[in-house]
Enzyme design. Sequence first.
Site, PDB file in Angstrom:
ATOM      1  CG  ASP A  12       5.331  -9.240  -5.332  1.00 37.43           C
ATOM      2  OD1 ASP A  12       5.043  -8.430  -6.229  1.00 37.43           O
ATOM      3  OD2 ASP A  12       5.898 -10.324  -5.551  1.00 37.43           O
ATOM      4  CE  LYS A  15       6.001  -2.166  -5.107  1.00 38.82           C
ATOM      5  NZ  LYS A  15       6.171  -3.551  -4.608  1.00 38.82           N
ATOM      6  N   GLY A  39       3.864  -6.103 -10.774  1.00 34.04           N
ATOM      7  CA  GLY A  39       2.457  -6.517 -10.799  1.00 34.04           C
ATOM      8  C   GLY A  39       1.811  -5.933  -9.560  1.00 34.04           C
ATOM      9  CG  HIS A  40       2.143  -2.368  -8.555  1.00 33.12           C
ATOM     10  ND1 HIS A  40       2.639  -1.101  -8.597  1.00 33.12           N
ATOM     11  CD2 HIS A  40       3.229  -3.182  -8.370  1.00 33.12           C
ATOM     12  CE1 HIS A  40       3.957  -1.128  -8.450  1.00 33.12           C
ATOM     13  NE2 HIS A  40       4.344  -2.384  -8.330  1.00 33.12           N
ATOM     14  CD  GLN A 222      10.567  -3.707 -10.148  1.00 33.76           C
ATOM     15  OE1 GLN A 222      11.056  -2.630 -10.421  1.00 33.76           O
ATOM     16  NE2 GLN A 222       9.522  -4.188 -10.811  1.00 33.76           N
TER      17      GLN A 222
HETATM   18  P1  GDP Z   1       2.667  -4.869  -5.026  1.00 38.76           P
HETATM   19  O1  GDP Z   1       3.464  -5.412  -6.154  1.00 38.76           O
HETATM   20  O2  GDP Z   1       3.526  -4.316  -3.944  1.00 38.76           O
HETATM   21  O3  GDP Z   1       1.606  -3.900  -5.441  1.00 38.76           O
HETATM   22  O4  GDP Z   1       1.912  -6.141  -4.379  1.00 38.76           O
HETATM   23  P2  GDP Z   1       1.207  -7.353  -5.195  1.00 38.76           P
HETATM   24  O5  GDP Z   1      -0.070  -6.871  -5.771  1.00 38.76           O
HETATM   25  O6  GDP Z   1       2.178  -8.005  -6.101  1.00 38.76           O
HETATM   26  O7  GDP Z   1       0.976  -8.383  -4.013  1.00 38.76           O
HETATM   27  C1  GDP Z   1       0.226  -8.067  -2.898  1.00 38.76           C
HETATM   28  C2  GDP Z   1      -0.877  -9.108  -2.764  1.00 38.76           C
HETATM   29  O8  GDP Z   1      -1.396  -9.061  -1.457  1.00 38.76           O
HETATM   30  C3  GDP Z   1      -2.067  -8.837  -3.674  1.00 38.76           C
HETATM   31  O9  GDP Z   1      -2.672 -10.054  -3.994  1.00 38.76           O
HETATM   32  C4  GDP Z   1      -2.978  -7.991  -2.793  1.00 38.76           C
HETATM   33  O10 GDP Z   1      -4.344  -8.095  -3.172  1.00 38.76           O
HETATM   34  C5  GDP Z   1      -2.760  -8.632  -1.457  1.00 38.76           C
HETATM   35  N1  GDP Z   1      -2.858  -7.743  -0.295  1.00 38.76           N
HETATM   36  C6  GDP Z   1      -2.450  -6.450  -0.157  1.00 38.76           C
HETATM   37  N2  GDP Z   1      -2.624  -6.042   1.106  1.00 38.76           N
HETATM   38  C7  GDP Z   1      -3.143  -7.086   1.786  1.00 38.76           C
HETATM   39  C8  GDP Z   1      -3.514  -7.282   3.150  1.00 38.76           C
HETATM   40  O11 GDP Z   1      -3.393  -6.422   4.000  1.00 38.76           O
HETATM   41  N3  GDP Z   1      -3.999  -8.529   3.479  1.00 38.76           N
HETATM   42  C9  GDP Z   1      -4.146  -9.524   2.581  1.00 38.76           C
HETATM   43  N4  GDP Z   1      -4.608 -10.680   2.999  1.00 38.76           N
HETATM   44  N5  GDP Z   1      -3.804  -9.366   1.284  1.00 38.76           N
HETATM   45  C10 GDP Z   1      -3.290  -8.166   0.901  1.00 38.76           C
HETATM   46  P1  IMO Z   2       6.418  -5.461  -7.852  1.00 42.03           P
HETATM   47  O1  IMO Z   2       6.452  -4.038  -8.353  1.00 42.03           O
HETATM   48  C1  IMO Z   2       8.630  -9.046  -6.811  1.00 42.03           C
HETATM   49  C2  IMO Z   2      12.254  -9.908  -9.104  1.00 42.03           C
HETATM   50  C3  IMO Z   2      12.231 -11.130  -9.994  1.00 42.03           C
HETATM   51  C4  IMO Z   2      13.701 -11.508  -9.974  1.00 42.03           C
HETATM   52  C5  IMO Z   2      14.403 -10.161  -9.964  1.00 42.03           C
HETATM   53  C6  IMO Z   2      14.833  -9.667 -11.332  1.00 42.03           C
HETATM   54  O2  IMO Z   2       5.190  -6.181  -8.209  1.00 42.03           O
HETATM   55  O3  IMO Z   2       6.741  -5.500  -6.390  1.00 42.03           O
HETATM   56  P2  IMO Z   2      13.583  -8.715 -13.482  1.00 42.03           P
HETATM   57  O4  IMO Z   2      12.419  -9.259 -14.250  1.00 42.03           O
HETATM   58  O5  IMO Z   2      13.358  -7.366 -12.899  1.00 42.03           O
HETATM   59  O6  IMO Z   2      14.868  -8.811 -14.212  1.00 42.03           O
HETATM   60  O7  IMO Z   2      13.737  -9.741 -12.238  1.00 42.03           O
HETATM   61  O8  IMO Z   2      13.469  -9.246  -9.411  1.00 42.03           O
HETATM   62  N1  IMO Z   2      11.154  -8.956  -9.344  1.00 42.03           N
HETATM   63  C7  IMO Z   2      10.106  -8.794  -8.533  1.00 42.03           C
HETATM   64  N2  IMO Z   2       9.754  -9.467  -7.417  1.00 42.03           N
HETATM   65  N3  IMO Z   2       7.891  -8.005  -7.225  1.00 42.03           N
HETATM   66  C8  IMO Z   2       8.243  -7.305  -8.318  1.00 42.03           C
HETATM   67  O9  IMO Z   2       7.602  -6.170  -8.685  1.00 42.03           O
HETATM   68  C9  IMO Z   2       9.377  -7.708  -9.051  1.00 42.03           C
HETATM   69  N4  IMO Z   2       9.979  -7.273 -10.179  1.00 42.03           N
HETATM   70  C10 IMO Z   2      11.069  -8.030 -10.336  1.00 42.03           C
HETATM   71  O10 IMO Z   2      11.413 -12.130  -9.463  1.00 42.03           O
HETATM   72  O11 IMO Z   2      14.022 -12.163  -8.782  1.00 42.03           O
HETATM   73 MG    MG Z   3       3.734  -7.201  -7.232  1.00 41.78          MG
END
Ligand code: GDP
Ligand code: IMO
Ligand code: MG
Length: 421
Positions: A12, A15, A39-40, A222
């Site tokens: 998270d 990316k 979840g991106h 991840q």
């Molecule tokens: P990913 O899994 O690495 O793609 O990241 P996620 O989407 O799970 O989580 C990132 C969260 O932070 C999302 O809600 C994005 O919209 C938000 N986000 C990304 N970059 C920024 C930033 O620079 N500032 C803020 N405030 N939110 C951000």
């Molecule tokens: P993105 O791509 C954050 C974590 C889960 C758990 C562990 C194992 O959005 O960054 P799994 O379902 O893979 O067996 O879970 O890894 N986890 C993540 N945490 N971002 C993710 O993906 C994750 N995918 C798995 O919360 O601790």
């Molecule tokens: Mg994510």
Amino acid sequence: MVDVLLGLQWGDEGKGKIVDYLAPDYHIVARFQGGPNAGHTLKFDGRKIVLHTVPSGIFRPDIINYIGSGVVIDPVTLARELTLVGQVMPGATGRLRISDGAHLILPTHRMLDLASEVAKGKQKIGSTLKGIGPAYMDKTGRNGLRIGDLTLPGFRARYERLRDKHLKLLKLYPEVDFDWQSEEARWLEAIDQIRQLPVVEGRYFINDALDSGQKVLAEGAQGTMLDIDYGTYPYVTSSNTVTAGCCTGLGIAPARIGRVIGVFKAYVTRVGSGPFPTELHGTAGETLRRAGNEFGATTGRPRRCGWLDLVQLKYAIMINGVTDLAMTKMDVLDGRDTIRYAEAYEIEGRRTTHFPFDAGAVPVAPVYREVAAWKQPTADLTDHTKLPEEAAAYIRLIESQTKTPIRFISTGGTRKALIVK
Ligand code: GDP
Ligand code: IMO
Ligand code: MG
């Protein structure tokens, strides 16, 4: 050349946002591991979209989006995602390709994931319950079903054999509330949708594209600390999330790898169980969670929050061979009185800058340093020269400590809120 973009913390890191921004510089965006546990989040044109299996370049015209052999696919999630993508951008799914080598997540993989977590009780991993662990177990156990198997004779019988094996295995676990028959019906329906997608020979697709001069951006899921080999085992996911995973997940030689872009937050978050040395508890953690809106994009769970950890970050840069850093969520630190980072750990009276083998079992006390907080906001800045001096100093500090340039600074969730140096 294949440039790799991946997470340097516990997932998270943002990316998806950076991939969406960079995609127009490439011909192909490719996912190489993980599955719908990811979840991106992408934000553009007033919309917010969360992608789980489809690569984050899908909303950029002309870019091919490829789901590589190292990915595990749940047909139900993928079918739902295709509908969503098609609604946002008609025709976009026509630019999707899937490797014949990608493995399938069965409904009973999800059921096993749940049962295994229930059986672990307090020691649970905190899995997203998407069936990731059991699907990769069948892959390495040489029992898995692949996308390419869908068109072979006898697929249904093979599916049923594997399902029945899972049902036997499930007798070893506590009973769980999971209606596998109705899940199976949905799954078989989704399979028929997936059969319509262009399946390619995973072994040749990317290599042929590279030979013809195309540029590929590999999108990690991840983060490094969730890697099966180099993360905080056993509190990890079941794939190689690091640069090496890109070679196996796409079937490319190491020499094909060009730049490695490592994404990290200006602080740290983690969702699920396991060690997190700089975690903030109580109101301190809650303040960061609220400022950063830190709730999981896949499960909605509150994310654990803490200070930036340079011991951990340097470790991740080393394992991945990071050439360029992208720091996200700088704006979340706007308006704070104090900003801290860990520069070392104290473990049983000894100071170290190595990330320990078993950070969960030994008491790890971070050695913190404080930096000057900034008074002017950084939110939505796009110009490096407009950064408050203290924010610029924080960036310089991280660059000098990690010996790696920060090329991207994200200042908001939207596509536009980005400083490119
Ligand atoms: P990913 O899994 O690495 O793609 O990241 P996620 O989407 O799970 O989580 C990132 C969260 O932070 C999302 O809600 C994005 O919209 C938000 N986000 C990304 N970059 C920024 C930033 O620079 N500032 C803020 N405030 N939110 C951000
Ligand atoms: P993105 O791509 C954050 C974590 C889960 C758990 C562990 C194992 O959005 O960054 P799994 O379902 O893979 O067996 O879970 O890894 N986890 C993540 N945490 N971002 C993710 O993906 C994750 N995918 C798995 O919360 O601790
Ligand atoms: Mg994510």
